[in-house]
Design a protein around this motif. Structure first.
Motif, mmCIF file in Angstrom:
data_model
loop_
_atom_site.group_PDB
_atom_site.id
_atom_site.type_symbol
_atom_site.label_atom_id
_atom_site.label_comp_id
_atom_site.label_asym_id
_atom_site.label_seq_id
_atom_site.Cartn_x
_atom_site.Cartn_y
_atom_site.Cartn_z
ATOM 1 N N TYR A 190 0.833 -1.198 0.000
ATOM 2 C CA TYR A 190 0.000 0.000 0.000
ATOM 3 C C TYR A 190 0.872 1.254 0.000
ATOM 4 O O TYR A 190 1.799 1.379 0.794
ATOM 5 N N SER B 105 -7.073 1.426 11.003
ATOM 6 C CA SER B 105 -7.557 1.803 9.676
ATOM 7 C C SER B 105 -6.806 1.065 8.581
ATOM 8 O O SER B 105 -7.401 0.635 7.583
ATOM 9 N N GLU C 68 -7.904 -2.717 8.677
ATOM 10 C CA GLU C 68 -9.228 -2.922 8.088
ATOM 11 C C GLU C 68 -9.153 -2.981 6.570
ATOM 12 O O GLU C 68 -9.826 -3.803 5.932
ATOM 13 N N GLN C 69 -8.326 -2.126 5.975
ATOM 14 C CA GLN C 69 -8.191 -2.117 4.520
ATOM 15 C C GLN C 69 -7.544 -3.417 4.023
ATOM 16 O O GLN C 69 -7.975 -4.012 3.036
ATOM 17 N N LYS D 6 -9.951 -6.332 4.289
ATOM 18 C CA LYS D 6 -10.944 -6.251 3.213
ATOM 19 C C LYS D 6 -10.373 -6.783 1.907
ATOM 20 O O LYS D 6 -11.040 -7.509 1.163
ATOM 21 N N ASP D 7 -9.117 -6.442 1.622
ATOM 22 C CA ASP D 7 -8.513 -6.783 0.332
ATOM 23 C C ASP D 7 -7.910 -8.191 0.294
ATOM 24 O O ASP D 7 -7.804 -8.788 -0.780
#
Length: 501
Positions: free
Chosen positions: A95, A309, A312-313, A316-317
């Motif tokens: 990321y 935060s 969580e990303q 999700k991915d």
């Protein structure tokens, strides 16, 4: 001026000098807090070595922050440093944050309050340019004295050394990376980098630092063995805070009067080294490792909310289940189910005859059960590109012989071999097949491996690197595709390179 007044002034001056000298000579204390080889483990994970289930959680940057903060409240003079390999091990490095992949890790380190760091080999994994961007995010200096470019400049905003003042002491910090750098870093990521001799570099910088400082510390990423050698040769060095070998030194080693400390790996421990210094000498020390056990009752902070935060990303991915593992995947030297499966996946994806892999490229075990994309990323966190190349049958035979005689840890795919030792100590081949057919020495075969592995073909296979063709996929994507195709992963029976004696 009257003689009595002159004598009084002289007395006062001498008394002041004596008092100042006594104050300067009084013992002073500092605390060194150190981490190494965190490998992007910014959230807690299972303590795999603890017997029984469920296993407790350990590690993560939130736990690290609370322990560091607690120590700072009771120890007024603290320095927090990291000794490399912040990157590679968790999808957070995929990321982009503030222009750098993995940049969020360094934002977290800013908030924890690091004083300095020295890069490790895995911090170069993505690229030199990305590492440079990471060091721009860091609000703490990057120290690496023996990393230069071909012109002798420092390529990743690094400095040779810094001097920190704490509790009236001037402390010199020198940064060093392993001289084995080129065997550890993909050639694409090491291009243009020049590594100077660690020992000679430290000796040269000590000549500058010793007159200016009260304490000299090396932050290294080269492993305990090389740290021990450095301690024997670097006269004037006081402390080595190390990394790379993932060693849990629960108490510091002392070699040639140099203290050597290291704090394991994966952000599971914080190293703490209390020092008492008197007249530029360490007169007492106390070192330990503090385990970073997860505590769900920690209050929320800006750092914990930032960590949540990002997590969580990623969840999700990367939480998608891509297959089912019927038995445990366990790493090891030589052939393993996990190694054979991954090597097979590379060979099949490249439509090749044979495949090769280094077991050290597999970074995590996996228990039987559902396997997610995140699990696979933690097993294969590198961005290695799949490549193919040509080999003759004669070369394949020489590779097998080389790996047997040199006990080289190389995984193979497509090859079945039975051999025994000859009377002269060499190898006598009984049977060698490629995909079920007898090996033909004059035939040309297609091989598959990662670009990193083939860049080290001389070391792993005993041959010069052949001309390679880069394929439009990573090793990760090839393995992910195979898992999705087979759905259920069964044990792979039978040994591929077999000594029949």
């Amino acid at each position: 001026m009257h003689n009595s007044n002159i004598k009084l002034i002289a007395f006062i001056f001498i008394f002041y000098l004596l008092e100042t000298t006594i104050l300067l000579a009084q013992p002073k204390t500092i605390t060194l807090l150190h981490t190494n080889d965190m490998h992007a483990n910014f959230i807690p994970h299972e303590a795999f070595w603890v017997k029984g289930d469920p296993k407790p959680l350990i590690g993560g940057y939130n736990e690290l922050y609370f322990i560091v903060d607690s120590l700072r409240k009771v120890k007024s003079a603290t320095i927090l440093v990291d000794n490399g390999d912040v990157m590679t091990g968790n999808p957070i490095t995929e990321y982009v944050y503030k222009g750098a992949e993995g940049g969020a890790l360094f934002e977290m380190m800013n908030r924890i309050g690091y004083s300095a760091w020295t890069p490790g080999n895995h911090d170069f994994d993505i690229s030199v340019d990305n590492l440079r961007k990471l060091t721009q995010i860091a609000k703490f200096p990057t120290i690496s004295a023996n990393v230069t470019d071909s012109s002798g400049n420092f390529p990743v905003n690094n400095r040779e050394f810094i001097i920190i003042e704490k509790n009236g002491l001037k402390i010199g910090l020198i940064g060093i990376i392993s001289s084995d750098f080129y065997n550890l870093v993909n050639k694409n990521s090491s291009a243009g980098i020049k590594i100077l001799s660690p020992i000679e570099t430290v000796k040269r910088i000590l000549d500058k630092l010793i007159p200016l400082t009260d304490l000299q510390i090396a932050l290294t990423h080269q492993g305990v063995d090389d740290d021990s050698i450095l301690a024997m040769h670097a006269t004037g060095l006081d402390v080595i805070l190390g990394g790379h070998s993932h060693t849990r030194l629960r108490n510091p080693k002392k070699i040639n009067n140099v203290l050597i400390a290291q704090a394991g790996s994966n952000c599971e421990y914080l190293g703490v080294l209390d020092l008492t210094i008197e007249n530029k000498k360490i007169t007492a020390h106390d070192g330990k490792l503090i385990p970073l056990w997860y505590n769900a009752e920690r209050p929320k902070t800006d750092l914990s909310r930032f960590i949540d935060s990002i997590k969580e990303q990623i969840d999700k991915d990367f939480s998608e289940v891509i297959g089912l593992l019927k038995t445990d995947w366990k790493r090891g030297r030589g052939e393993t189910d996990i190694g054979n499966f991954i090597t097979d996946a590379q060979r099949e994806a490249a439509n090749a005859d044979v495949g090769f892999m280094n077991p050290s490229g597999i970074r995590k075990d996996k228990s039987a059960g559902p396997i997610t994309k995140k699990d696979l990323f933690e097993i294969l966190p590198f961005r290695n590109i799949l490549v193919k190349f040509e080999l003759t049958g004669k070369q394949i035979q020489s590779i097998i012989e080389y790996t047997i005689l040199n006990k080289s840890d190389v995984l193979t795919s497509g090859i079945q071999c039975e051999w025994k030792k000859s009377k002269n100590g060499g190898i006598e081949f009984i049977l060698v097949t490629v995909n079920g057919k007898l090996l033909e020495l004059n035939k040309t075969y297609i091989g598959a491996a990662s670009d990193y592995f083939m860049g080290e073909a001389k070391r792993y296979l005993g041959i010069e690197t052949p001309n390679i063709t880069y394929l439009n996929q990573t090793v990760f994507s090839a393995v992910e595709k195979k898992i999705r195709e087979v759905k259920e992963i069964l044990p792979i029976n039978g040994k591929r390179i077999k000594n029949v004696k």
